[in-house]
Enzyme design. Structure first.
Site, mmCIF file in Angstrom:
data_model
loop_
_atom_site.group_PDB
_atom_site.id
_atom_site.type_symbol
_atom_site.label_atom_id
_atom_site.label_comp_id
_atom_site.label_asym_id
_atom_site.label_seq_id
_atom_site.Cartn_x
_atom_site.Cartn_y
_atom_site.Cartn_z
ATOM 1 N N GLU A 1 2.570 4.462 -62.990
ATOM 2 C CA GLU A 1 2.696 3.062 -62.575
ATOM 3 C C GLU A 1 2.794 2.209 -63.837
ATOM 4 O O GLU A 1 1.967 2.349 -64.741
ATOM 5 C CB GLU A 1 1.486 2.632 -61.735
ATOM 6 C CG GLU A 1 1.474 1.183 -61.329
ATOM 7 C CD GLU A 1 2.724 0.760 -60.582
ATOM 8 O OE1 GLU A 1 3.387 -0.186 -61.049
ATOM 9 O OE2 GLU A 1 3.041 1.389 -59.546
ATOM 10 N N ASP B 1 6.609 3.781 -68.282
ATOM 11 C CA ASP B 1 7.909 3.474 -67.703
ATOM 12 C C ASP B 1 8.669 4.782 -67.515
ATOM 13 O O ASP B 1 8.793 5.567 -68.453
ATOM 14 C CB ASP B 1 8.693 2.535 -68.627
ATOM 15 C CG ASP B 1 9.933 1.974 -67.961
ATOM 16 O OD1 ASP B 1 10.757 2.784 -67.463
ATOM 17 O OD2 ASP B 1 10.093 0.743 -67.933
ATOM 18 N N ASP C 1 11.224 -0.194 -56.047
ATOM 19 C CA ASP C 1 11.894 -1.493 -56.167
ATOM 20 C C ASP C 1 13.386 -1.301 -55.878
ATOM 21 O O ASP C 1 14.045 -0.473 -56.509
ATOM 22 C CB ASP C 1 11.709 -2.020 -57.591
ATOM 23 C CG ASP C 1 12.117 -3.469 -57.744
ATOM 24 O OD1 ASP C 1 13.055 -3.901 -57.039
ATOM 25 O OD2 ASP C 1 11.520 -4.179 -58.572
ATOM 26 N N ASP D 1 11.746 1.569 -46.812
ATOM 27 C CA ASP D 1 12.095 0.802 -45.620
ATOM 28 C C ASP D 1 13.352 -0.031 -45.863
ATOM 29 O O ASP D 1 13.821 -0.727 -44.973
ATOM 30 C CB ASP D 1 10.940 -0.127 -45.223
ATOM 31 C CG ASP D 1 10.772 -1.271 -46.216
ATOM 32 O OD1 ASP D 1 10.782 -0.985 -47.439
ATOM 33 O OD2 ASP D 1 10.640 -2.425 -45.796
ATOM 34 N N THR E 1 1.945 5.735 -47.537
ATOM 35 C CA THR E 1 1.539 4.867 -48.631
ATOM 36 C C THR E 1 1.001 3.565 -48.039
ATOM 37 O O THR E 1 1.075 3.340 -46.833
ATOM 38 C CB THR E 1 2.730 4.533 -49.546
ATOM 39 O OG1 THR E 1 3.607 3.622 -48.862
ATOM 40 C CG2 THR E 1 3.510 5.794 -49.926
ATOM 41 N N GLU E 2 0.487 2.687 -48.912
ATOM 42 C CA GLU E 2 0.019 1.384 -48.442
ATOM 43 C C GLU E 2 1.155 0.606 -47.777
ATOM 44 O O GLU E 2 0.991 0.042 -46.683
ATOM 45 C CB GLU E 2 -0.536 0.549 -49.603
ATOM 46 C CG GLU E 2 -1.770 1.125 -50.260
ATOM 47 C CD GLU E 2 -1.455 2.027 -51.451
ATOM 48 O OE1 GLU E 2 -2.353 2.288 -52.238
ATOM 49 O OE2 GLU E 2 -0.294 2.466 -51.589
ATOM 50 N N TYR E 3 2.290 0.552 -48.454
ATOM 51 C CA TYR E 3 3.438 -0.178 -47.915
ATOM 52 C C TYR E 3 3.890 0.422 -46.592
ATOM 53 O O TYR E 3 4.217 -0.291 -45.646
ATOM 54 C CB TYR E 3 4.603 -0.141 -48.911
ATOM 55 C CG TYR E 3 4.472 -1.097 -50.062
ATOM 56 C CD1 TYR E 3 4.412 -2.474 -49.854
ATOM 57 C CD2 TYR E 3 4.432 -0.625 -51.369
ATOM 58 C CE1 TYR E 3 4.304 -3.355 -50.922
ATOM 59 C CE2 TYR E 3 4.321 -1.499 -52.442
ATOM 60 C CZ TYR E 3 4.265 -2.860 -52.212
ATOM 61 O OH TYR E 3 4.147 -3.730 -53.267
ATOM 62 N N GLU E 4 3.918 1.740 -46.539
ATOM 63 C CA GLU E 4 4.401 2.415 -45.330
ATOM 64 C C GLU E 4 3.521 2.098 -44.125
ATOM 65 O O GLU E 4 4.034 1.865 -43.016
ATOM 66 C CB GLU E 4 4.445 3.916 -45.575
ATOM 67 C CG GLU E 4 5.070 4.711 -44.461
ATOM 68 C CD GLU E 4 5.232 6.166 -44.823
ATOM 69 O OE1 GLU E 4 5.726 6.924 -43.974
ATOM 70 O OE2 GLU E 4 4.874 6.546 -45.963
#
Length: 214
Positions: free
Chosen positions: A69, A96, A118, A154, A193-196
Protein backbone atom coordinates in the site's frame (compact mmCIF):
# COMPACT_ATOMS: atom_id res chain seq x y z
CA UNK A 1 -12.15 7.76 -1.49
CA UNK A 2 -8.65 7.66 -0.03
CA UNK A 3 -8.14 8.75 3.55
CA UNK A 4 -6.62 12.15 4.17
CA UNK A 5 -3.35 12.60 6.00
CA UNK A 6 -3.26 10.88 9.37
CA UNK A 7 -0.91 12.67 11.74
CA UNK A 8 2.01 10.49 12.81
CA UNK A 9 1.22 7.70 10.33
CA UNK A 10 4.70 7.67 8.82
CA UNK A 11 6.30 7.35 12.25
CA UNK A 12 4.04 4.41 13.13
CA UNK A 13 4.82 2.71 9.84
CA UNK A 14 8.57 3.25 10.27
CA UNK A 15 8.54 1.58 13.69
CA UNK A 16 6.05 -1.23 13.02
CA UNK A 17 7.27 -4.82 13.30
CA UNK A 18 4.75 -5.76 10.62
CA UNK A 19 6.20 -3.47 7.94
CA UNK A 20 9.34 -4.47 6.06
CA UNK A 21 11.38 -1.27 5.98
CA UNK A 22 14.06 -2.21 3.43
CA UNK A 23 12.43 -4.75 1.09
CA UNK A 24 15.25 -4.47 -1.44
CA UNK A 25 17.54 -6.16 1.07
CA UNK A 26 15.48 -9.38 1.08
CA UNK A 27 14.91 -9.62 -2.68
CA UNK A 28 15.13 -13.29 -3.60
CA UNK A 29 15.05 -14.47 0.02
CA UNK A 30 11.62 -13.47 1.35
CA UNK A 31 10.76 -17.00 2.44
CA UNK A 32 14.00 -17.59 4.29
CA UNK A 33 14.71 -14.11 5.64
CA UNK A 34 11.23 -12.82 6.48
CA UNK A 35 8.84 -15.75 6.86
CA UNK A 36 11.37 -18.38 7.95
CA UNK A 37 9.67 -21.11 5.93
CA UNK A 38 9.28 -22.42 2.37
CA UNK A 39 5.56 -21.69 1.95
CA UNK A 40 4.22 -19.98 -1.19
CA UNK A 41 3.93 -16.19 -1.23
CA UNK A 42 0.72 -14.38 -2.17
CA UNK A 43 0.85 -10.64 -2.81
CA UNK A 44 -1.91 -8.02 -2.77
CA UNK A 45 -1.13 -4.74 -4.52
CA UNK A 46 -3.10 -1.79 -3.19
CA UNK A 47 -4.38 -3.61 -0.13
CA UNK A 48 -6.23 -0.69 1.48
CA UNK A 49 -7.01 -1.29 5.15
CA UNK A 50 -6.07 -4.96 4.92
CA UNK A 51 -9.37 -6.74 5.61
CA UNK A 52 -8.97 -9.10 2.65
CA UNK A 53 -5.38 -10.16 3.37
CA UNK A 54 -5.90 -10.56 7.09
CA UNK A 55 -8.86 -12.86 6.52
CA UNK A 56 -6.77 -14.97 4.16
CA UNK A 57 -3.75 -15.04 6.47
CA UNK A 58 -5.88 -16.22 9.38
CA UNK A 59 -7.56 -18.94 7.29
CA UNK A 60 -4.37 -20.15 5.55
CA UNK A 61 -1.41 -20.38 7.95
CA UNK A 62 0.54 -22.39 5.36
CA UNK A 63 0.65 -19.45 2.94
CA UNK A 64 2.80 -16.32 3.28
CA UNK A 65 1.07 -13.01 2.55
CA UNK A 66 2.47 -9.60 1.64
CA UNK A 67 0.38 -6.46 1.27
CA UNK A 68 1.57 -3.40 -0.63
CA UNK A 69 0.00 0.00 0.00
CA UNK A 70 1.57 3.31 -1.01
CA UNK A 71 -0.64 5.59 1.10
CA UNK A 72 0.53 5.97 4.70
CA UNK A 73 -2.88 7.10 5.94
CA UNK A 74 -4.39 3.84 4.67
CA UNK A 75 -1.57 1.51 5.65
CA UNK A 76 -1.72 2.64 9.26
CA UNK A 77 -5.27 1.26 9.48
CA UNK A 78 -4.05 -2.14 8.30
CA UNK A 79 -1.29 -2.06 10.90
CA UNK A 80 -3.79 -1.31 13.65
CA UNK A 81 -5.92 -4.29 12.61
CA UNK A 82 -2.82 -6.47 12.33
CA UNK A 83 -1.85 -5.70 15.92
CA UNK A 84 -5.11 -7.29 17.07
CA UNK A 85 -4.28 -10.66 15.49
CA UNK A 86 -1.81 -13.37 16.42
CA UNK A 87 -0.43 -14.88 13.22
CA UNK A 88 3.01 -14.67 11.66
CA UNK A 89 2.36 -15.10 7.92
CA UNK A 90 1.49 -11.51 6.97
CA UNK A 91 3.71 -8.47 6.40
CA UNK A 92 3.18 -5.08 4.81
CA UNK A 93 5.10 -2.72 2.58
CA UNK A 94 4.69 0.98 2.01
CA UNK A 95 5.76 0.87 -1.60
CA UNK A 96 4.87 1.83 -5.16
CA UNK A 97 4.17 -1.21 -7.33
CA UNK A 98 6.18 0.20 -10.23
CA UNK A 99 9.25 -1.03 -8.33
CA UNK A 100 8.15 -4.66 -7.92
CA UNK A 101 11.22 -6.06 -9.63
CA UNK A 102 13.47 -4.18 -7.21
CA UNK A 103 12.08 -6.09 -4.23
CA UNK A 104 11.09 -9.48 -5.68
CA UNK A 105 13.26 -11.84 -7.70
CA UNK A 106 12.06 -13.59 -10.85
CA UNK A 107 9.41 -16.17 -9.97
CA UNK A 108 9.38 -15.35 -6.25
CA UNK A 109 5.61 -14.72 -6.02
CA UNK A 110 2.97 -17.43 -6.42
CA UNK A 111 -0.18 -15.31 -6.67
CA UNK A 112 -1.10 -11.64 -7.10
CA UNK A 113 -4.36 -10.04 -5.96
CA UNK A 114 -5.61 -6.77 -7.46
CA UNK A 115 -8.71 -5.64 -5.60
CA UNK A 116 -10.68 -2.49 -6.46
CA UNK A 117 -7.68 -0.72 -7.91
CA UNK A 118 -7.74 2.97 -8.82
CA UNK A 119 -9.44 3.05 -12.27
CA UNK A 120 -7.45 6.03 -13.56
CA UNK A 121 -10.34 6.88 -15.91
CA UNK A 122 -8.55 9.36 -18.17
CA UNK A 123 -6.95 7.85 -21.26
CA UNK A 124 -3.68 9.67 -20.65
CA UNK A 125 -3.36 7.83 -17.32
CA UNK A 126 -3.97 4.33 -18.74
CA UNK A 127 -0.39 3.24 -18.01
CA UNK A 128 -1.04 3.75 -14.30
CA UNK A 129 -3.82 1.15 -14.22
CA UNK A 130 -2.64 -1.97 -12.41
CA UNK A 131 -3.90 -4.14 -15.29
CA UNK A 132 -2.08 -2.17 -18.00
CA UNK A 133 0.41 -3.95 -20.28
CA UNK A 134 3.29 -2.31 -18.41
CA UNK A 135 2.16 -3.68 -15.06
CA UNK A 136 1.36 -7.10 -16.54
CA UNK A 137 4.97 -7.21 -17.76
CA UNK A 138 6.15 -6.65 -14.17
CA UNK A 139 3.87 -9.38 -12.86
CA UNK A 140 5.21 -11.75 -15.52
CA UNK A 141 8.69 -11.33 -14.06
CA UNK A 142 7.93 -11.80 -10.37
CA UNK A 143 5.30 -14.56 -10.69
CA UNK A 144 6.38 -18.20 -10.70
CA UNK A 145 5.64 -20.14 -13.94
CA UNK A 146 2.24 -21.42 -12.77
CA UNK A 147 1.36 -18.29 -10.81
CA UNK A 148 -1.72 -16.24 -11.56
CA UNK A 149 -3.46 -12.90 -11.02
CA UNK A 150 -6.90 -12.44 -9.48
CA UNK A 151 -8.56 -9.11 -10.26
CA UNK A 152 -11.81 -7.72 -8.79
CA UNK A 153 -13.51 -4.38 -9.34
CA UNK A 154 -16.90 -2.72 -9.38
CA UNK A 155 -15.74 -0.36 -12.14
CA UNK A 156 -17.07 -1.75 -15.42
CA UNK A 157 -14.96 0.54 -17.60
CA UNK A 158 -11.77 -0.58 -15.87
CA UNK A 159 -12.84 -4.21 -16.11
CA UNK A 160 -13.64 -3.95 -19.83
CA UNK A 161 -10.25 -2.33 -20.39
CA UNK A 162 -8.54 -5.12 -18.43
CA UNK A 163 -10.34 -7.85 -20.38
CA UNK A 164 -9.30 -6.21 -23.63
CA UNK A 165 -5.67 -5.99 -22.50
CA UNK A 166 -5.68 -9.67 -21.57
CA UNK A 167 -7.41 -10.77 -24.77
CA UNK A 168 -4.93 -8.90 -26.96
CA UNK A 169 -1.90 -10.14 -25.04
CA UNK A 170 0.33 -12.89 -26.39
CA UNK A 171 1.39 -13.72 -22.82
CA UNK A 172 -1.80 -13.84 -20.73
CA UNK A 173 -4.94 -15.96 -20.77
CA UNK A 174 -8.25 -15.42 -18.95
CA UNK A 175 -9.02 -18.55 -16.92
CA UNK A 176 -12.08 -17.29 -15.04
CA UNK A 177 -14.43 -14.41 -15.86
CA UNK A 178 -17.64 -13.04 -14.36
CA UNK A 179 -19.42 -9.71 -14.46
CA UNK A 180 -21.50 -10.52 -11.37
CA UNK A 181 -19.41 -12.34 -8.80
CA UNK A 182 -22.08 -12.72 -6.13
CA UNK A 183 -24.33 -14.60 -8.55
CA UNK A 184 -21.60 -16.71 -10.14
CA UNK A 185 -20.00 -20.09 -9.52
CA UNK A 186 -17.06 -18.28 -7.86
CA UNK A 187 -19.10 -16.70 -5.06
CA UNK A 188 -18.86 -19.55 -2.55
CA UNK A 189 -15.16 -19.15 -1.72
CA UNK A 190 -14.97 -15.41 -2.24
CA UNK A 191 -13.26 -13.32 0.44
CA UNK A 192 -14.45 -9.71 0.45
CA UNK A 193 -12.50 -6.49 0.79
CA UNK A 194 -13.82 -3.44 2.62
CA UNK A 195 -14.91 -1.83 -0.64
CA UNK A 196 -16.49 -5.04 -1.88
CA UNK A 197 -18.64 -5.43 1.24
CA UNK A 198 -19.87 -1.88 0.83
CA UNK A 199 -20.57 -2.10 -2.90
CA UNK A 200 -22.24 -5.50 -2.61
CA UNK A 201 -24.55 -4.19 0.11
CA UNK A 202 -25.56 -1.40 -2.28
CA UNK A 203 -26.36 -3.96 -4.97
CA UNK A 204 -23.43 -3.13 -7.23
CA UNK A 205 -22.26 -6.11 -9.33
CA UNK A 206 -18.63 -7.10 -8.78
CA UNK A 207 -16.52 -8.10 -11.77
CA UNK A 208 -13.79 -10.71 -11.35
CA UNK A 209 -11.25 -12.45 -13.55
CA UNK A 210 -8.25 -14.70 -13.13
CA UNK A 211 -5.27 -14.46 -15.47
CA UNK A 212 -2.48 -16.97 -16.08
CA UNK A 213 0.20 -17.28 -18.74
CA UNK A 214 -0.63 -18.91 -22.03
Amino acid sequence: MRLRNVKGSRDVIASSQYVIQEPESVRGSWKESVFKNSNPIHLEIGMGKGQFLQALAFANPDINYIGIEKYSSVLIRAIQKREENDFDNLYFLRFDATGLCDIFADGEIDRIYLNFSDPWPKDRHAKRRLTSPDFLALYDKVLCPDGFIQFKTDNRDLFDYSVEVANTSEKWHIDELTYDLQHSEFAENNVMTEYESKFTALGHPICRMVLSRR
